[in-house]
Design a protein around this motif. Sequence first.
Motif, PDB file in Angstrom:
ATOM      1  N   VAL A   9      -8.150   2.334   4.658  1.00  0.00           N
ATOM      2  CA  VAL A   9      -9.004   1.375   4.035  1.00  0.00           C
ATOM      3  C   VAL A   9      -8.872   1.031   2.444  1.00  0.00           C
ATOM      4  O   VAL A   9      -8.586   0.302   1.892  1.00  0.00           O
ATOM      5  N   VAL A  10      -8.956   2.479   1.907  1.00  0.00           N
ATOM      6  CA  VAL A  10      -8.792   2.401   0.354  1.00  0.00           C
ATOM      7  C   VAL A  10      -7.285   1.900   0.060  1.00  0.00           C
ATOM      8  O   VAL A  10      -7.167   1.127  -0.572  1.00  0.00           O
ATOM      9  N   TRP A  11      -6.208   2.565   0.608  1.00  0.00           N
ATOM     10  CA  TRP A  11      -4.852   2.112   0.412  1.00  0.00           C
ATOM     11  C   TRP A  11      -4.418   0.487   0.640  1.00  0.00           C
ATOM     12  O   TRP A  11      -3.778  -0.076   0.240  1.00  0.00           O
ATOM     13  N   SER A  12      -4.874   0.280   1.761  1.00  0.00           N
ATOM     14  CA  SER A  12      -4.687  -1.152   2.446  1.00  0.00           C
ATOM     15  C   SER A  12      -5.364  -2.257   1.399  1.00  0.00           C
ATOM     16  O   SER A  12      -4.994  -3.144   0.992  1.00  0.00           O
ATOM     17  N   SER A  13      -6.664  -1.717   0.830  1.00  0.00           N
ATOM     18  CA  SER A  13      -7.462  -2.519  -0.011  1.00  0.00           C
ATOM     19  C   SER A  13      -6.418  -2.758  -1.410  1.00  0.00           C
ATOM     20  O   SER A  13      -6.370  -3.569  -1.957  1.00  0.00           O
ATOM     21  N   ILE A  14      -6.181  -1.571  -1.932  1.00  0.00           N
ATOM     22  CA  ILE A  14      -5.197  -1.675  -3.279  1.00  0.00           C
ATOM     23  C   ILE A  14      -3.805  -2.281  -3.126  1.00  0.00           C
ATOM     24  O   ILE A  14      -3.703  -3.222  -3.834  1.00  0.00           O
ATOM     25  N   LEU A  15      -3.357  -1.949  -1.859  1.00  0.00           N
ATOM     26  CA  LEU A  15      -1.855  -2.678  -1.521  1.00  0.00           C
ATOM     27  C   LEU A  15      -2.232  -4.276  -1.347  1.00  0.00           C
ATOM     28  O   LEU A  15      -1.330  -5.024  -2.012  1.00  0.00           O
ATOM     29  N   SER A  16      -3.324  -4.557  -0.478  1.00  0.00           N
ATOM     30  CA  SER A  16      -3.460  -6.005  -0.436  1.00  0.00           C
ATOM     31  C   SER A  16      -3.854  -6.810  -1.788  1.00  0.00           C
ATOM     32  O   SER A  16      -3.378  -7.824  -1.917  1.00  0.00           O
ATOM     33  N   GLY A  17      -4.696  -6.123  -2.656  1.00  0.00           N
ATOM     34  CA  GLY A  17      -4.909  -6.572  -4.024  1.00  0.00           C
ATOM     35  C   GLY A  17      -3.679  -6.649  -4.699  1.00  0.00           C
ATOM     36  O   GLY A  17      -3.883  -7.942  -5.541  1.00  0.00           O
TER      37      GLY A  17
END
Length: 185
Positions: free
Chosen positions: A159-167
């Motif tokens: 969740v954290v890495w997906s959020s960072i990448l999508s941001g």
Amino acid sequence: MKNTYFTSYFPLLAILLFSLAIAIRVELTVIDLLKKAGIYEGMKEFFSDGGIQLALLVLLLVLFFMVFAALKLIANTINELSLLFFSKESDGDSLKQIRAGSTIYFIGGALSLLSLYSFLGIGIIFAGTTIAYFIYFVYKISSSMSFIGTVGVIFFQVVVWSSILSGVIYIALKVYNSIMASLPI
């Protein structure tokens, strides 16, 4: 020799190797673009061929080194936060167990130098190295966690890495679209 600090320099070397591989690849692309645009010949009036290439390589190496160093800092913070939230132990034994995982990134960095002429190759090697490290990380810490804790760590990381990448992708697309909209076409 079983010294816990023996591989302590591997993260630095891995960052240098990945940075060097990408810097060389980007340098070759930039020089090609400068030649096509006719700028390179003008630059040769002030610098030698080797001077231009060396200056560009050093500049790109420093830039990518900073990016990978920031990624390592973020990754360490996310790893330790996931251990804080989901680990049963509080002595830091999990951190000692995952320290040898830096060898995975060191090997990946060395392999990235074999793929100097391909952005895709370097990207695949980096992604494969990251996945291999994540599997190693989960395997090593799972002994000090319950099944629910292990699932929590995996979920937290994703969740954290997906959020960072999508941001980052969202911001890049917004900047790109605003630049394209502002062009007088």
